[in-house]
Design a protein around this motif. Structure first.
Motif, PDB file in Angstrom:
ATOM      1  N   TRP A   1     -35.516 -59.626  20.639  1.00  0.00           N
ATOM      2  CA  TRP A   1     -35.096 -59.236  19.241  1.00  0.00           C
ATOM      3  C   TRP A   1     -34.262 -60.222  18.743  1.00  0.00           C
ATOM      4  CZ3 TRP A   1     -36.755 -54.661  18.072  1.00  0.00           C
ATOM      5  CH2 TRP A   1     -37.573 -53.988  19.014  1.00  0.00           C
ATOM      6  N   ASP A   2     -33.731 -61.080  19.055  1.00  0.00           N
ATOM      7  CA  ASP A   2     -33.033 -61.915  18.271  1.00  0.00           C
ATOM      8  C   ASP A   2     -33.693 -62.956  17.420  1.00  0.00           C
ATOM      9  OD1 ASP A   2     -30.264 -61.217  19.276  1.00  0.00           O
ATOM     10  OD2 ASP A   2     -30.294 -62.943  20.714  1.00  0.00           O
ATOM     11  N   ASP A   3     -35.303 -62.889  17.923  1.00  0.00           N
ATOM     12  CA  ASP A   3     -36.283 -63.971  17.477  1.00  0.00           C
ATOM     13  C   ASP A   3     -36.358 -63.122  16.155  1.00  0.00           C
ATOM     14  OD1 ASP A   3     -36.346 -66.007  18.937  1.00  0.00           O
ATOM     15  OD2 ASP A   3     -37.549 -64.579  20.410  1.00  0.00           O
ATOM     16  N   LEU A   4     -36.171 -61.588  15.857  1.00  0.00           N
ATOM     17  CA  LEU A   4     -36.843 -61.009  14.696  1.00  0.00           C
ATOM     18  C   LEU A   4     -35.790 -61.392  13.466  1.00  0.00           C
ATOM     19  CD1 LEU A   4     -37.582 -57.398  16.104  1.00  0.00           C
ATOM     20  CD2 LEU A   4     -38.976 -59.451  15.907  1.00  0.00           C
ATOM     21  N   ILE A   5     -34.700 -61.778  13.740  1.00  0.00           N
ATOM     22  CA  ILE A   5     -33.732 -62.230  12.785  1.00  0.00           C
ATOM     23  C   ILE A   5     -33.973 -63.727  12.232  1.00  0.00           C
ATOM     24  CG2 ILE A   5     -31.075 -62.585  12.090  1.00  0.00           C
ATOM     25  CD1 ILE A   5     -30.395 -60.789  14.418  1.00  0.00           C
ATOM     26  N   PRO A   6     -34.193 -63.715  10.834  1.00  0.00           N
ATOM     27  CA  PRO A   6     -34.556 -65.087  10.498  1.00  0.00           C
ATOM     28  C   PRO A   6     -33.619 -66.123  10.977  1.00  0.00           C
ATOM     29  CG  PRO A   6     -34.691 -63.776   8.641  1.00  0.00           C
ATOM     30  CD  PRO A   6     -34.007 -62.955   9.789  1.00  0.00           C
ATOM     31  N   PRO A   7     -34.133 -67.497  11.254  1.00  0.00           N
ATOM     32  CA  PRO A   7     -33.195 -68.570  11.516  1.00  0.00           C
ATOM     33  C   PRO A   7     -31.994 -68.909  10.461  1.00  0.00           C
ATOM     34  CG  PRO A   7     -35.552 -69.373  11.698  1.00  0.00           C
ATOM     35  CD  PRO A   7     -35.579 -67.848  11.186  1.00  0.00           C
TER      36      PRO A   7
END
Length: 166
Positions: free
Chosen positions: A31-37
């Motif tokens: 789920w953290d990967d869904l937030i942009p870098p």
């Protein structure tokens, strides 16, 4: 002797084969990967309002709540989550929202759009396994959509699903 056309067709087939084999392995995401870098999780949820009449907290998301990770658009991924069904039949569920925790959007206010995923499955997920965490595998798209339960930021065309085991 092979014609030029036949030779080109054979060569193009051998060039394309490795790409198909490589893309057959999904990228496992969280789920953290869904937030942009560069956008901290703590910055996607804004303030909130208490609806005392209905005993609900209504979150107010800032602009970071709808920022999407464009690197995931078109990616073949595998991610875990929980099912909130939309299209339910005797065969099971084929259209649902994938959420990061049990009860999201039902008993609590919905998470921000970049933490909700619409899924259309090619094969129905059994109705007796709706509370089980699942792995969803398929092609992900970045697109904001509104639903009755909340705004979603992603969608997956799921070609495979399985029970998530800890």
């Amino acid at each position: 002797m092979l014609s030029r056309r036949t030779t080109l067709m054979l060569l193009s087939g051998s060039v394309m084969a490795p790409k198909v084999a490589i893309s057959a392995t999904p990228r496992e995401i969280t789920w953290d990967d869904l937030i942009p870098p560069g956008v901290p999780y703590s910055e996607i949820i804004g303030e909130g309002e208490l609806d005392e009449a209905n005993d609900l907290w209504n979150p107010i998301y800032d602009a970071n709540g709808v920022k999407l990770n464009s690197d995931l658009d078109g990616a073949y991924i595998r991610m875990p989550g929980f099912i909130i069904p939309f299209d339910f039949s005797a065969e099971g569920v084929t259209e649902f929202m994938l959420v990061p925790y049990v009860g999201a959007c039902i008993h609590t206010p919905p998470p921000p759009a970049n933490q909700l995923v619409m899924v259309k499955a090619t094969k129905p997920w059994p109705g007796d396994q709706l509370w089980d965490p699942v792995w969803v595998t398929g092609v992900m798209r970045t697109q904001l959509q509104s639903t009755d339960l909340g705004q979603t930021g992603y969608s997956i065309a799921a070609n495979e699903m399985e029970v998530y085991e800890w």
